[in-house]
Write a protein that holds these residues in place. Structure first.
Motif, short mmCIF file in Angstrom:
data_model
loop_
_atom_site.label_atom_id
_atom_site.label_comp_id
_atom_site.label_asym_id
_atom_site.label_seq_id
_atom_site.Cartn_x
_atom_site.Cartn_y
_atom_site.Cartn_z
N ASP A 80 32.73 61.68 37.93
CA ASP A 80 32.41 62.88 38.72
C ASP A 80 32.24 64.09 37.81
OD1 ASP A 80 32.48 61.47 41.07
OD2 ASP A 80 34.54 62.05 41.58
N GLN A 83 28.90 63.76 35.90
CA GLN A 83 27.72 64.01 36.73
C GLN A 83 27.59 65.48 37.08
OE1 GLN A 83 25.33 61.78 37.12
NE2 GLN A 83 26.65 60.43 35.89
N GLU A 84 28.71 66.13 37.36
CA GLU A 84 28.67 67.56 37.65
C GLU A 84 28.20 68.35 36.43
OE1 GLU A 84 32.53 68.61 39.01
OE2 GLU A 84 32.39 67.45 40.86
#
Length: 495
Positions: A80, A83-84
C-alpha cells in the motif's frame, strides 16, 4: 548489495518521456520523505542507470525499458505504501499547470523547437542552452546547441572523455562557451545556472573546474563586500591532460576582454603539472591581476598568486582589490574531546578536498568523505538536493568511539534544498546524545557556504545549526583549522 528485508519493490515506466536529472532527483527526494518509504529511484532507462538500480538493489526483476523511457522505482514497508508513493510520484511527474492564455504551452523537446518557440513568441534571441540529459545523449544535444550558435551549460555527467574533447574543440572554433560536461555551477551575466549562490555583481571573474569550490570563493568574495562579474564553470576534466584546458583558455580570453572584470581567479583541484604550468603562464600574460586557486598546491607569490585553499584564494582576490575578507568571529574552541579522530561528512566535494588539505598541512590524519560522490549517490539524490541523505552517516558517527570531532558543511543557493540545516541539525543532536550516553564528547564543527541573499536565509540556517550544537565557523577552512587544533595539532596560519 543484499536485499533490504521486509520491504516491497514497485515501479512505473513512462515510455518515451524525458525529464532532466535535476527534476528527477528533486522528485525522488520528495517522495522518499513519505512515511514507510525506504528508497526511491527516478531515472531515465539508460543502460548505465539500470545498472545503478541493479547495484543498489532497486531493479524490479521484470523491468524491461528502453533508454528513452522514464522509470520510477519505490521500495517501501508494504505494498500500500509503495503504490501510494508511486501515485504521488506520477502526479508530481505529469502535473501540468493549466494554460493561462488561449492555447496550452507545450514544452519544446529539441533545441530547434526551443529556438522556434522563442522566435514565434517574439522574445529576445536565445544565447545559451542548459543541457541535463543523460550522458549518453548529451553530446548530440550539445552539438545541436553549439551549431545553432548557443553557449552551453552542460550539467550532464558520464559523457565520454573523447566526446568532451571534440565538443570543446567545436565550441572554441566558434568562440562559444561549453560549460561542462558535469558542470554544477555558473553565473553568466547575472543569471545563476545549476547550483549557484546569490552574489552581488562586482569586479571578480571566476573560472572554475569545481562546483562547490566556485560557490565558496564567490560567497567569500560577496562577504568581503565585493562581487562577481562572471562565474564560468568549465567542468572538472577541463584541466586534465586530455582536454588541455580548452574551455579555461576561452573563458580567460572572454574575461580579459570584459570591462567589468578587474581581477580573475581560476579554481580547481590540482591539474597535471604540465597543464598547471601552462595555466600559470597563461594567467601571467592575461593583462589583469590573477589568482590560481589550485587545491593542495603550495602557496606562492609571483606574477600569478597561487593559493592552495579556497579561503586563501578568496583572500588573495580581496587583497588585489585593496580590501580583505570580512570573516565573522570564530566560536570559542571547546575542550578537546577524549577521542582524537576527525571525521568529515561533506555534501560539497571541493569543500571536502579543502578540509583534507588544511588537516594534512597541520599534520592531522582524518577520514574525509564526499557524500556527493557516485559511491554514495548511486540510485538516490545528491545530498545537496536531499540533505537527509547525509543524516544516517551523521547519526552513525555518534556511535563511533574513534571519532571525537565531526566536520560538516552546509551549502545554500539555487538548486540546493530549501532547508538543508534542519535534517543536519536533527542528526547532529542524535549523534551528540548517542556519544554522551556512552560517556564521550562529540564536537561538531562546520560552516555555511552561502550569502545573505540566498533563498534559504543564511542567518536562519546558521542559527538552526548552532542551536543543535554545531560550532559554526566563518569558512570551511576555518572549521578545518579548528578541528586540527582540537586534536592537538598546530594548524598553519591562513591555511
Amino acid at each position: 548489495m543484499s536485499a533490504i528485508p521486509q520491504t516491497v519493490l514497485g515501479s512505473l515506466v513512462f515510455p518515451r518521456l524525458y525529464r532532466d536529472s535535476v527534476t528527477l532527483m528533486a522528485l525522488a527526494s520528495t517522495v522518499e520523505r513519505r512515511d514507510g518509504v525506504v528508497r526511491v529511484g527516478a531515472v531515465m532507462g539508460t543502460p548505465a542507470n539500470i545498472e545503478i538500480l541493479e547495484r543498489s538493489d532497486m531493479r524490479p526483476a521484470d523491468l524491461d525499458v528502453a533508454p528513452d523511457d522514464l522509470v520510477i522505482v519505490v521500495r517501501g514497508a508494504d505494498d500500500d505504501i509503495v503504490q501510494e508513493a508511486l501515485a504521488v510520484a506520477e502526479e508530481g511527474l505529469t502535473a501540468v499547470a493549466a494554460p493561462s492564455g488561449p492555447r496550452a504551452q507545450v514544452a519544446p523537446q529539441t533545441i530547434a523547437e526551443a529556438l522556434a518557440v522563442a522566435e514565434r513568441d517574439g522574445g529576445a534571441p536565445a544565447t545559451l542552452a542548459a543541457v541535463s540529459t543523460p550522458g549518453t545523449y548529451a553530446p548530440v544535444v550539445v552539438e545541436q546547441a553549439l551549431k545553432a550558435g548557443l553557449h552551453v551549460f552542460c550539467f550532464s555527467d558520464n559523457v565520454p572523455l573523447a566526446e568532451e574533447v571534440w565538443l570543446k574543440q567545436l565550441a572554441v572554433e566558434q568562440r562559444l562557451l561549453l560549460m561542462g560536461p558535469d558542470c554544477g555551477t555558473a553565473i553568466i551575466d547575472g543569471v545563476p545556472l545549476g547550483f549557484a549562490n546569490v552574489v552581488a555583481p562586482g569586479p571578480v571573474g571566476i573560472v572554475a573546474a569545481s562546483g562547490t569550490g566556485a560557490q565558496e570563493v564567490a560567497s567569500l568574495v560577496d562577504g568581503a563586500g565585493s562581487g562577481v562579474s562572471q562565474l564560468i564553470g568549465v567542468g572538472g576534466r577541463d584541466l586534465s591532460v586530455e582536454v588541455g584546458g580548452r574551455m579555461t583558455d576561452l573563458a580567460l580570453d572572454l574575461l580579459a576582454q570584459d570591462e567589468a572584470t578587474r581581477v580573475v581567479i581560476v579554481v580547481s583541484k590540482p591539474p597535471a603539472p604540465e597543464v598547471a604550468q601552462r595555466l600559470l603562464d597563461r594567467l601571467a600574460g592575461l593583462g589583469k591581476p590573477a589568482v590560481a586557486c589550485l587545491l593542495g598546491m603550495e602557496d606562492a607569490d609571483g606574477p600569478v598568486t597561487v593559493r592552495g585553499t579556497l579561503e586563501g584564494g578568496a583572500a588573495a582576490v580581496a587583497e588585489l582589490l585593496g580590501t580583505s575578507l570580512r570573516l565573522a568571529e570564530a566560536p570559542p574552541l571547546p575542550p578537546a574531546p577524549s577521542a582524537r579522530g576527525v571525521l568529515g561528512l561533506y555534501t560539497g566535494g571541493t569543500l571536502a578536498a579543502e578540509s583534507a588539505v588544511v588537516l594534512r598541512r597541520a599534520g592531522v590524519t582524518a577520514e574525509i568523505l564526499d557524500l556527493g560522490d557516485d559511491e554514495f549517490t548511486t540510485g538516490r539524490p545528491h545530498p545537496m538536493i536531499d540533505p537527509a541523505a547525509r543524516s544516517e552517516h551523521v547519526v552513525a558517527a555518534g556511535a563511533r568511539r574513534d571519532v571525537g570531532v565531526l566536520l560538516v558543511d552546509l551549502v545554500l543557493g539555487h538548486g540546493a534544498s530549501t532547508d538543508p540545516a534542519t535534517p543536519l541539525a536533527d542528526a547532529v543532536r542524535e549523534a551528540i546524545a548517542t556519544a554522551a550516553a556512552d560517556g564521550r564528547e562529540l564536537r561538531v564543527l562546520g560552516s555555511v557556504c552561502g550569502t545573505a541573499a540566498d533563498p534559504q536565509g543564511f542567518d536562519a540556517q546558521r542559527a538552526v545549526l548552532e542551536e543543535a550544537g554545531v560550532l559554526v565557523h566563518p569558512s570551511n577552512a576555518a572549521a578545518a583549522r579548528a578541528a586540527a587544533a582540537l586534536v592537538g595539532a598546530t594548524p598553519e596560519e591562513n591555511a
